[in-house]
Design a protein around this motif. Structure first.
Motif, PDB file in Angstrom:
ATOM      1  N   LEU A   1       0.675  -1.673  -0.140  1.00  0.00           N
ATOM      2  CA  LEU A   1       0.179  -0.357   0.249  1.00  0.00           C
ATOM      3  C   LEU A   1       1.066   1.170  -0.301  1.00  0.00           C
ATOM      4  O   LEU A   1       1.429   1.111   1.123  1.00  0.00           O
ATOM      5  CB  LEU A   1      -0.548   0.167   1.617  1.00  0.00           C
ATOM      6  N   GLU A   2       1.121   1.805  -0.936  1.00  0.00           N
ATOM      7  CA  GLU A   2       1.519   3.523  -1.116  1.00  0.00           C
ATOM      8  C   GLU A   2       0.475   4.749  -0.066  1.00  0.00           C
ATOM      9  O   GLU A   2      -0.606   4.765  -0.706  1.00  0.00           O
ATOM     10  CB  GLU A   2       1.814   3.843  -2.117  1.00  0.00           C
ATOM     11  N   MET A   3       1.152   4.859   0.317  1.00  0.00           N
ATOM     12  CA  MET A   3       0.290   6.304   1.057  1.00  0.00           C
ATOM     13  C   MET A   3       0.476   7.594   1.819  1.00  0.00           C
ATOM     14  O   MET A   3       1.927   7.720   1.064  1.00  0.00           O
ATOM     15  CB  MET A   3      -0.006   5.634   2.630  1.00  0.00           C
ATOM     16  N   GLU A   4      -0.127   7.889   0.911  1.00  0.00           N
ATOM     17  CA  GLU A   4       0.397  10.037   1.647  1.00  0.00           C
ATOM     18  C   GLU A   4      -0.931  10.363   2.356  1.00  0.00           C
ATOM     19  O   GLU A   4      -1.664  11.301   1.814  1.00  0.00           O
ATOM     20  CB  GLU A   4       0.453  10.733  -0.312  1.00  0.00           C
TER      21      GLU A   4
ATOM     22  N   LEU B   1      -3.428   5.321  -1.145  1.00  0.00           N
ATOM     23  CA  LEU B   1      -3.774   5.493  -2.715  1.00  0.00           C
ATOM     24  C   LEU B   1      -3.473   4.277  -3.483  1.00  0.00           C
ATOM     25  O   LEU B   1      -4.663   4.777  -4.300  1.00  0.00           O
ATOM     26  CB  LEU B   1      -2.434   7.049  -2.558  1.00  0.00           C
ATOM     27  N   VAL B   2      -2.561   3.331  -3.366  1.00  0.00           N
ATOM     28  CA  VAL B   2      -2.618   2.664  -4.364  1.00  0.00           C
ATOM     29  C   VAL B   2      -2.294   1.575  -3.780  1.00  0.00           C
ATOM     30  O   VAL B   2      -1.397   0.945  -3.070  1.00  0.00           O
ATOM     31  CB  VAL B   2      -1.152   2.773  -5.594  1.00  0.00           C
ATOM     32  N   ALA B   3      -2.822  -0.069  -3.949  1.00  0.00           N
ATOM     33  CA  ALA B   3      -2.624  -1.220  -3.675  1.00  0.00           C
ATOM     34  C   ALA B   3      -2.088  -1.922  -4.327  1.00  0.00           C
ATOM     35  O   ALA B   3      -2.155  -2.257  -5.867  1.00  0.00           O
ATOM     36  CB  ALA B   3      -3.971  -2.022  -3.219  1.00  0.00           C
ATOM     37  N   PHE B   4      -1.193  -2.117  -4.329  1.00  0.00           N
ATOM     38  CA  PHE B   4      -0.400  -3.096  -5.436  1.00  0.00           C
ATOM     39  C   PHE B   4       0.078  -4.576  -5.085  1.00  0.00           C
ATOM     40  O   PHE B   4       0.254  -5.263  -3.732  1.00  0.00           O
ATOM     41  CB  PHE B   4       1.749  -2.920  -6.090  1.00  0.00           C
ATOM     42  N   GLU B   5      -0.388  -5.895  -6.415  1.00  0.00           N
ATOM     43  CA  GLU B   5       0.062  -7.393  -5.428  1.00  0.00           C
ATOM     44  C   GLU B   5       0.791  -8.171  -6.288  1.00  0.00           C
ATOM     45  O   GLU B   5       0.462  -8.299  -7.081  1.00  0.00           O
ATOM     46  CB  GLU B   5      -1.760  -7.745  -5.666  1.00  0.00           C
ATOM     47  N   ASP B   6       1.555  -8.357  -5.855  1.00  0.00           N
ATOM     48  CA  ASP B   6       3.006  -8.916  -6.666  1.00  0.00           C
ATOM     49  C   ASP B   6       3.435  -8.098  -7.086  1.00  0.00           C
ATOM     50  O   ASP B   6       4.600  -8.660  -8.385  1.00  0.00           O
ATOM     51  CB  ASP B   6       2.560 -10.050  -6.958  1.00  0.00           C
TER      52      ASP B   6
ATOM     53  N   VAL C   1      -7.483  13.459  -9.054  1.00  0.00           N
ATOM     54  CA  VAL C   1      -7.436  12.607  -8.001  1.00  0.00           C
ATOM     55  C   VAL C   1      -7.071  11.675  -7.899  1.00  0.00           C
ATOM     56  O   VAL C   1      -7.226  10.608  -7.145  1.00  0.00           O
ATOM     57  CB  VAL C   1      -8.962  12.317  -6.794  1.00  0.00           C
ATOM     58  N   ALA C   2      -6.290  11.383  -9.185  1.00  0.00           N
ATOM     59  CA  ALA C   2      -5.722   9.915 -10.113  1.00  0.00           C
ATOM     60  C   ALA C   2      -4.616   9.520  -8.881  1.00  0.00           C
ATOM     61  O   ALA C   2      -4.168  10.811  -8.385  1.00  0.00           O
ATOM     62  CB  ALA C   2      -5.617   9.789 -11.048  1.00  0.00           C
ATOM     63  N   PRO C   3      -3.935   8.778  -8.931  1.00  0.00           N
ATOM     64  CA  PRO C   3      -2.786   8.388  -8.968  1.00  0.00           C
ATOM     65  C   PRO C   3      -1.772   9.290  -9.084  1.00  0.00           C
ATOM     66  O   PRO C   3      -0.660  10.228  -8.500  1.00  0.00           O
ATOM     67  CB  PRO C   3      -2.336   7.250  -8.961  1.00  0.00           C
ATOM     68  N   ARG C   4      -1.732   9.706 -10.578  1.00  0.00           N
ATOM     69  CA  ARG C   4      -0.303  10.799 -10.510  1.00  0.00           C
ATOM     70  C   ARG C   4      -0.722  12.111 -10.271  1.00  0.00           C
ATOM     71  O   ARG C   4       0.340  12.872 -10.114  1.00  0.00           O
ATOM     72  CB  ARG C   4      -0.761  10.960 -12.404  1.00  0.00           C
TER      73      ARG C   4
ATOM     74  N   GLY D   1       1.558  12.046  -7.385  1.00  0.00           N
ATOM     75  CA  GLY D   1       3.018  11.710  -8.052  1.00  0.00           C
ATOM     76  C   GLY D   1       3.320   9.829  -8.347  1.00  0.00           C
ATOM     77  O   GLY D   1       4.580   9.959  -8.336  1.00  0.00           O
ATOM     78  N   LEU D   2       2.293   9.475  -8.527  1.00  0.00           N
ATOM     79  CA  LEU D   2       2.212   7.834  -8.867  1.00  0.00           C
ATOM     80  C   LEU D   2       2.435   7.329  -9.760  1.00  0.00           C
ATOM     81  O   LEU D   2       1.039   7.931 -10.831  1.00  0.00           O
ATOM     82  CB  LEU D   2       1.722   7.245  -7.692  1.00  0.00           C
ATOM     83  N   ASP D   3       2.384   7.271 -11.066  1.00  0.00           N
ATOM     84  CA  ASP D   3       2.583   7.139 -12.213  1.00  0.00           C
ATOM     85  C   ASP D   3       1.692   5.548 -11.920  1.00  0.00           C
ATOM     86  O   ASP D   3       2.074   4.580 -12.729  1.00  0.00           O
ATOM     87  CB  ASP D   3       4.274   6.619 -13.530  1.00  0.00           C
TER      88      ASP D   3
END
Length: 368
Positions: A281-284, A288-293, A346-349, A352-354
């Motif tokens: 889980l990336e957070m600020e 903000l974003v969940a990555f699985e593997d 409000v999207a990841p970018r 700053g998350l590409d």
């Protein structure tokens, strides 16, 4: 059962009382998506202010004739809880912006009906003897003023007033969302870290075109479902109660925080006990974003919610720790953020998350 009048489903005008505070707190914490501050202090403020009375919560479709001022706390939630308000800051901000603009508010609404701001408008409504319209500017917790829906739609915010804990009042008028953000943050950095904020009264013929709607109703409904579950719930129970998508469940195996000049950033990794996959889980301030593997599986503006598995209590970004036993869920964002002209803010970018958005579908007929 809550008092309700004037509507078949009970939500055209709803009387919100102290008995609703526990559900509001739990629902507001869920909609915080890991941020927005702990709603419990605001729940205590509301319950103390309202006493044995109630605040009228108006459905936005029947409240288009109201001049609505959006109120809430801006700044660091930790500073707010360390230096609790005396009780008059939010009303003082409202009266200041009314004096500046010469316009009177006939109703209040929340800046963001999530986290501790999920209840501040209700508490302020008690002291101002005003109803609350069930609209807000975020539909969740968001960290920047330029992400408020009025700034997204209009390109600027209305005049706003800040009441600082030291007693000063500041009015900000003019400039776009980013400029307002810079001015407000500079003041907060020098004056205690938080302030009560109120916007000039706003009238709109269709509230759904300028922001999320019925977020407080969503807080009440989600919180009431969690309250009904009781203790020691299963992953399936809590997922079904919230109408969520289960992303993973297991122990937090790593938390990394990155200090910087801006908002607190970092990541938390959960080892899913069902599949052994690693959920990152990336957070600020918020999740903000969940990555699985390594592959993105859920993103902002959807709500990424981390709950303590035994109690189904929210685990906020600033409290998550290695060894926590958690369940991670995805809930759909407010419909407002599904519009292509709004989503980029409000999207990841935007953080700053590409990563392209990976969103859940809103159920057909969703009121929010």
């Amino acid at each position: 059962m809550p008092d309700t009048i004037d509507d078949d489903d009970g939500w055209a005008v709803r009387a919100v009382s102290a008995a609703d505070a526990p559900a509001l707190v739990r629902g507001a914490d869920v909609l915080g998506s890991g941020g927005g501050g702990d709603a419990r202090p605001a729940g205590l403020l509301f319950a103390h202010a309202v006493g044995a009375g109630a605040v009228q919560l108006l459905d936005p479709d029947g409240a288009t004739d109201h001049a609505v001022s959006f109120v809430g706390m801006v700044g660091a939630a930790s500073a707010f809880t360390e230096e609790l308000p005396g009780g008059g800051e939010f009303a003082r901000a409202l009266r200041a912006v009314e004096r500046w603009t010469g316009a009177r508010a006939t109703a209040l609404a929340s800046l963001e009906a999530a986290g501790l701001n999920g209840l501040t408008a209700l508490a302020t409504a008690v002291s101002c003897a005003l109803p609350v319209v069930d609209v807000d500017l975020c539909g969740r917790a968001l960290p920047r003023l330029e992400q408020f829906s009025l700034a997204v739609v209009d390109g600027a915010l209305p005049p706003l007033a800040l009441a600082l804990p030291g007693g000063h009042v500041l009015v900000v008028e003019g400039g776009d969302g980013p400029r307002c953000e810079r001015v407000v943050r500079a003041v907060l950095a020098a004056e205690g870290g938080w302030a009560a904020m109120a916007t000039a009264p706003v009238r709109r013929a269709d509230w759904a075109r300028v922001g999320p709607v019925r977020t407080t109703r969503r807080c009440l409904e989600l919180g009431a479902r969690l309250e009904a579950l009781g203790a020691s719930v299963s992953n399936d129970d809590v997922t079904a109660a919230l109408g969520a998508r289960l992303l993973g469940a297991g122990r937090v195996v790593e938390v990394a925080r990155r200090a910087g000049a801006g908002f607190g950033r970092g990541s938390a990794c959960v080892r899913d006990q069902r599949t052994s996959a690693l959920l990152r889980l990336e957070m600020e301030n918020e999740y903000l974003v969940a990555f699985e593997d390594g592959a993105p599986v859920a993103t902002t503006p959807d709500l990424l919610v981390v709950l303590e598995r035994r109690t189904a209590r929210v685990v906020a970004c600033d409290r998550i720790r290695r060894g926590d036993d958690v369940v991670v869920l995805q809930l759909p964002a407010a419909a407002f953020w599904g519009h292509p002209e709004h989503a980029a803010q409000v999207a990841p970018r935007a953080f700053g998350l590409d990563v392209d958005p990976v969103l859940a579908l809103q159920p057909a007929g969703s009121p929010w």
